[in-house]
Design a protein around this motif. Structure first.
Motif, PDB file in Angstrom:
ATOM      1  N   MET A   1       0.907  -1.273  -0.008  1.00  7.24           N
ATOM      2  CA  MET A   1      -0.123  -0.108  -0.079  1.00  7.24           C
ATOM      3  C   MET A   1       0.907   1.382  -0.089  1.00  7.24           C
ATOM      4  O   MET A   1       0.540   2.436  -0.501  1.00  7.24           O
ATOM      5  N   GLN A   2       1.950   1.196   0.736  1.00 10.01           N
ATOM      6  CA  GLN A   2       2.724   2.444   0.841  1.00 10.01           C
ATOM      7  C   GLN A   2       3.339   2.557  -0.608  1.00 10.01           C
ATOM      8  O   GLN A   2       3.516   3.523  -1.288  1.00 10.01           O
ATOM      9  N   ALA A   3       3.942   1.454  -1.335  1.00  9.55           N
ATOM     10  CA  ALA A   3       4.539   1.369  -2.700  1.00  9.55           C
ATOM     11  C   ALA A   3       3.480   1.922  -3.818  1.00  9.55           C
ATOM     12  O   ALA A   3       4.044   2.449  -4.735  1.00  9.55           O
ATOM     13  N   ALA A   4       2.175   1.755  -3.482  1.00 13.02           N
ATOM     14  CA  ALA A   4       1.142   2.206  -4.387  1.00 13.02           C
ATOM     15  C   ALA A   4       0.767   3.497  -4.051  1.00 13.02           C
ATOM     16  O   ALA A   4      -0.181   4.308  -4.715  1.00 13.02           O
ATOM     17  N   ALA A   5       1.394   4.362  -2.877  1.00  5.49           N
ATOM     18  CA  ALA A   5       0.953   5.767  -2.468  1.00  5.49           C
ATOM     19  C   ALA A   5      -0.295   5.904  -1.919  1.00  5.49           C
ATOM     20  O   ALA A   5      -1.118   6.775  -2.450  1.00  5.49           O
ATOM     21  N   TYR A   6      -0.766   4.810  -1.264  1.00  9.68           N
ATOM     22  CA  TYR A   6      -2.038   4.956  -0.512  1.00  9.68           C
ATOM     23  C   TYR A   6      -1.899   6.278   0.408  1.00  9.68           C
ATOM     24  O   TYR A   6      -0.660   6.551   0.755  1.00  9.68           O
ATOM     25  N   ILE A   7      -3.197   6.791   0.611  1.00  8.42           N
ATOM     26  CA  ILE A   7      -3.260   7.987   1.664  1.00  8.42           C
ATOM     27  C   ILE A   7      -3.424   7.461   2.843  1.00  8.42           C
ATOM     28  O   ILE A   7      -4.603   7.449   3.303  1.00  8.42           O
ATOM     29  N   PHE A   8      -2.446   7.472   3.848  1.00  6.96           N
ATOM     30  CA  PHE A   8      -2.712   6.827   5.365  1.00  6.96           C
ATOM     31  C   PHE A   8      -3.189   8.300   6.082  1.00  6.96           C
ATOM     32  O   PHE A   8      -2.503   9.155   5.851  1.00  6.96           O
ATOM     33  N   ILE A   9      -4.133   7.842   7.135  1.00  7.38           N
ATOM     34  CA  ILE A   9      -4.952   8.994   7.568  1.00  7.38           C
ATOM     35  C   ILE A   9      -4.800   8.616   9.110  1.00  7.38           C
ATOM     36  O   ILE A   9      -4.748   7.413   9.631  1.00  7.38           O
ATOM     37  N   GLN A  10      -5.105   9.583  10.009  1.00  7.96           N
ATOM     38  CA  GLN A  10      -5.202   9.217  11.538  1.00  7.96           C
ATOM     39  C   GLN A  10      -6.630   9.585  11.878  1.00  7.96           C
ATOM     40  O   GLN A  10      -7.094   9.140  12.940  1.00  7.96           O
ATOM     41  N   ARG A  11      -7.457   9.707  10.695  1.00  9.26           N
ATOM     42  CA  ARG A  11      -8.929  10.174  11.296  1.00  9.26           C
ATOM     43  C   ARG A  11      -9.362  11.230  11.904  1.00  9.26           C
ATOM     44  O   ARG A  11     -10.341  11.318  12.711  1.00  9.26           O
TER      45      ARG A  11
END
Length: 252
Positions: A1-11
């Motif tokens: 998911m990091q390699a595909a540049a997913y946008i991680f959030i803290q909500r």
């Protein structure tokens, strides 16, 4: 998911806004075709989440829902406006999902083999030109779509458990039932063989063991030191293109 540049959030919007800005601006700058999947309601439908949604409805003078949760529109409107400004938004697809038979809620259901027997999708495409221009109108537009979802799902579950459809159904050649069946069985065969094959390779081949160990160490270290592959990618782009640095933060 990091390699595909997913946008991680803290909500938490105050913590997520700058990271959203950085990642969306990056996609717009590199002119990368983007498919961004958003769940504005934020979680799945349970008794607890429904109670919280009803409390939100009471505070804001909205109707209570039975089949959906009220959407939180802050992130949705921000993403739409940012992509529209960056000329990287073609359309918004409103997708409603329904399960006519059983609805697995947890991993326990999956372990017990309780998979959905059917999944129905209702998709409505809204071209970017049809979307409201102002933030306030876009919020109202989003709430209106959820009113329609509630009515659509009520009709689905209380009726024939099928979405009403007018027109002609066309199945693309690439999605023929025979092709889907072949791909499904090939996928099952591949992953059934792949996993034990990798375990055997690691057990019998020292070179493979060292390879896996080194890769795991690298991935763990870059996560701890830099926050993730997508942030490294973003930093490299800024360095090579002399882009100003923003305090982008990511949390899983």
């Amino acid at each position: 998911m990091q390699a595909a540049a997913y946008i991680f959030i803290q909500r938490k919007w105050k913590d997520d806004k700058s990271h959203f800005e950085d990642m969306i601006d990056y996609f717009c700058n590199i002119h990368e075709p983007l498919q961004l999947l958003i769940f504005p309601e934020g979680t799945d439908l349970t008794e607890n989440s429904t109670a919280r949604s009803n409390e939100f409805a009471e505070k804001n003078g909205l109707q209570k829902y039975e089949y959906v949760l009220h959407p939180r529109t802050t992130g949705f409107t921000f993403v739409v406006d940012r992509l529209r400004e960056g000329k990287n938004l073609d359309a918004v697809h409103d997708i409603t999902v329904a399960y006519p038979h059983n609805i697995p809620q947890t991993e326990r259901h999956l372990l017990l083999g309780d998979f959905p027997k059917e999944i129905h999708f209702h998709v409505h495409r809204y071209p970017v030109a049809s979307l409201p221009a102002s933030k306030e109108d876009l919020q109202l537009w989003c709430h209106k779509r959820w009113e329609e979802k509630e009515a659509r799902l009520r009709s689905f579950y209380q009726g024939e458990k099928n979405f009403a459809f007018t027109g002609q159904t066309v199945i693309p050649p690439c999605k023929s039932e025979l092709r889907v069946l072949v791909v499904k069985w090939l996928s099952i065969l591949y992953w059934t063989l792949f996993s034990p094959a990798m375990c055997l390779l690691i057990y019998f081949c020292s070179l493979a063991r060292w390879y896996f160990i080194i890769i795991i160490v690298i991935l763990v270290l870059q996560e701890r030191l830099f926050g993730g592959l997508e942030l490294i990618e973003l930093a490299c782009y800024r360095f090579l293109h002399k882009q100003p640095h923003l305090n982008a933060k990511k949390n899983e």
